[in-house]
Design a protein around this motif. Sequence first.
Motif, short mmCIF file in Angstrom:
data_model
loop_
_atom_site.label_atom_id
_atom_site.label_comp_id
_atom_site.label_asym_id
_atom_site.label_seq_id
_atom_site.Cartn_x
_atom_site.Cartn_y
_atom_site.Cartn_z
N ASP A 19 0.85 -1.20 0.00
CA ASP A 19 0.00 0.00 0.00
C ASP A 19 0.88 1.24 0.00
N ARG A 20 0.28 2.39 0.22
CA ARG A 20 1.03 3.65 0.17
C ARG A 20 2.19 3.65 1.15
N LYS A 21 1.95 3.20 2.38
CA LYS A 21 3.02 3.19 3.38
C LYS A 21 4.15 2.24 2.99
N ALA A 22 3.79 1.11 2.39
CA ALA A 22 4.82 0.16 1.95
C ALA A 22 5.68 0.75 0.85
N PHE A 23 5.06 1.42 -0.12
CA PHE A 23 5.83 2.02 -1.21
C PHE A 23 6.75 3.12 -0.69
N GLU A 24 6.31 3.84 0.31
CA GLU A 24 7.13 4.92 0.87
C GLU A 24 8.39 4.39 1.54
N ARG A 25 8.36 3.13 1.97
CA ARG A 25 9.53 2.55 2.65
C ARG A 25 10.47 1.81 1.69
N MET A 26 10.12 1.75 0.42
CA MET A 26 10.94 1.02 -0.53
C MET A 26 12.13 1.85 -1.02
N LYS A 27 13.12 1.11 -1.53
CA LYS A 27 14.28 1.72 -2.15
C LYS A 27 13.82 2.46 -3.41
N ARG A 28 14.32 3.67 -3.62
CA ARG A 28 13.92 4.43 -4.80
C ARG A 28 14.40 3.71 -6.06
N GLY A 29 13.49 3.56 -7.04
CA GLY A 29 13.82 2.87 -8.27
C GLY A 29 13.48 1.40 -8.27
N VAL A 30 12.83 0.93 -7.23
CA VAL A 30 12.46 -0.48 -7.14
C VAL A 30 11.52 -0.87 -8.28
N LYS A 31 11.56 -2.15 -8.65
CA LYS A 31 10.65 -2.67 -9.67
C LYS A 31 9.77 -3.76 -9.04
N ILE A 32 8.50 -3.80 -9.44
CA ILE A 32 7.50 -4.68 -8.84
C ILE A 32 6.99 -5.68 -9.87
N VAL A 33 6.85 -6.95 -9.45
CA VAL A 33 6.26 -7.99 -10.29
C VAL A 33 5.14 -8.66 -9.51
N ASN A 34 3.98 -8.83 -10.14
CA ASN A 34 2.87 -9.52 -9.47
C ASN A 34 2.21 -10.51 -10.43
N CYS A 35 2.43 -11.79 -10.14
CA CYS A 35 1.76 -12.88 -10.87
C CYS A 35 0.88 -13.69 -9.93
N ALA A 36 0.54 -13.11 -8.79
CA ALA A 36 -0.22 -13.86 -7.78
C ALA A 36 -1.69 -13.48 -7.80
N ARG A 37 -2.06 -12.44 -7.07
CA ARG A 37 -3.44 -11.97 -6.99
C ARG A 37 -3.44 -10.45 -7.09
N GLY A 38 -4.42 -9.91 -7.82
CA GLY A 38 -4.48 -8.47 -8.02
C GLY A 38 -4.64 -7.68 -6.75
N GLY A 39 -5.43 -8.19 -5.83
CA GLY A 39 -5.72 -7.46 -4.61
C GLY A 39 -4.55 -7.31 -3.66
N LEU A 40 -3.42 -7.94 -3.96
CA LEU A 40 -2.25 -7.80 -3.09
C LEU A 40 -1.67 -6.40 -3.16
N ILE A 41 -1.91 -5.70 -4.26
CA ILE A 41 -1.35 -4.37 -4.45
C ILE A 41 -2.48 -3.35 -4.48
N ASP A 42 -2.31 -2.27 -3.73
CA ASP A 42 -3.20 -1.12 -3.85
C ASP A 42 -2.79 -0.40 -5.14
N GLU A 43 -3.57 -0.58 -6.20
CA GLU A 43 -3.16 -0.10 -7.51
C GLU A 43 -3.14 1.41 -7.60
N THR A 44 -3.97 2.08 -6.82
CA THR A 44 -3.93 3.54 -6.78
C THR A 44 -2.62 4.01 -6.16
N ALA A 45 -2.20 3.33 -5.10
CA ALA A 45 -0.92 3.67 -4.46
C ALA A 45 0.25 3.35 -5.37
N LEU A 46 0.15 2.25 -6.13
CA LEU A 46 1.22 1.91 -7.08
C LEU A 46 1.35 2.98 -8.15
N LEU A 47 0.24 3.45 -8.66
CA LEU A 47 0.26 4.51 -9.67
C LEU A 47 0.96 5.75 -9.12
N SER A 48 0.63 6.13 -7.90
CA SER A 48 1.26 7.31 -7.28
C SER A 48 2.76 7.10 -7.11
#
Length: 453
Positions: A215-244
Amino acid sequence: MRHRVLVSDPLSEKGLSLLRQTPGIEVDLETGRSETELASIIGDYDALIVRSATRVDAELLAHARRLRIIGRAGTGVDNIDVEAATKRGMVVVNAPGGNTVTTAEHAIALLLALCRKIPQATAAMKKGKWEKKRFLGTEIFQKTLGIIGLGNIGKIVADRAKGLGMRVIAHDPYLSREVSEKLGVEAVTFEDLLRRADFITLHTPLNDQTRHILDRKAFERMKRGVKIVNCARGGLIDETALLSAIDAGTVSGAALDVFEVEPPPPGYPLLERDAVIATPHLGASTAEAQDQVALSVARTIRAFLLEGTIENAVNVPAVSALERTRLSPWLKLTEKMGSFLMQFCQRIPPEITITYAGEILQHDLAPLTCAFLKGFMQPMDEGVNFVNAPWIARERGIAVREIRQHRPGDYQSEISARIDAPCEVTEIAGTVFEGVEPRIIRIGDFRVETAVE
């Protein structure tokens, strides 16, 4: 007696042939039918095989007067109303493991495609453009891959990533140190993974605990420039927060095979970003995986119809109909006991001890142990069922001991379970009153008398 099987979604010819070549089984392939059309014909069938397109809900099942088993050619049963099927005495089975390698390979493929901007470069080439400088890529060699969820698929991803020279760290609250060391993977906290990973890939079930784990808080704690892969379930990622996070530059790229809403609506903002590559839920879409899941579900259906054997069930234990009736309240009790203990367990225990005492010893105890493990393991693996619960426990490094005591305590029969871990509650006991009413009778050192709902 001929058993009729309805296949309502496209199925590999290997699975269809296996059933068609079995004496006593008649197969009808009726793909592309509307819900109304399916409802009008399903009443004539003993078994139904689906993939993900057919929606097997309570309304459809109300018309299935002969249906005894529903087979899902795949792992997830999201499109099947399992509760409604159970209430009608229908067994629901799946094909666990058939698409494990395929999904793991797709995650690695997306990771590489994301790093080298292969989809974007391909699109440019097809437009007649030769833009070498535009598509500067990123190496994965000696970079850190963070895996969230180290179940069957996550383990294969870890193995493949190590083969590519990546450093692999993983967060899984149910991962034992022994298993992580055996895999050559560093087990870390969720916070540590977010902080250290150059790439993050998700391979965890979707439940109340994991929904929007990024979610938003998780993305804020990530290393800048990180890349994300999701082949599991869509609901694992807050897609609005990912877009931001993409717009802010925190996330430099995302490769998505799954979405919260599938298919995403036209003009979906994430898909309009150059930093995002996507596939339409293709994780399990290989010829090999489709053959494997088709053969698996066909064999399960055949064994059930001809022999009464229950395999790979998601809603009933592997036990005869007569014994299932006798053990029904005990099965309910042990599963609830496992679920209750798991709520107080902060990490995976190395050992679980289940003690059976009194008249319950006259029955086969294996289904009861499986029921307990199913309740205990459910938060760790969405694919757990009565059949595979012991195997998943072993994979997680949990040793399960059964103790049999012929002399019961205060009751004719009693079951207790103890976990070897520093938890708030490490022991629970229960019994069944008058043969039909499951009750919790002890929690830790405290005696209680609580009905199991």
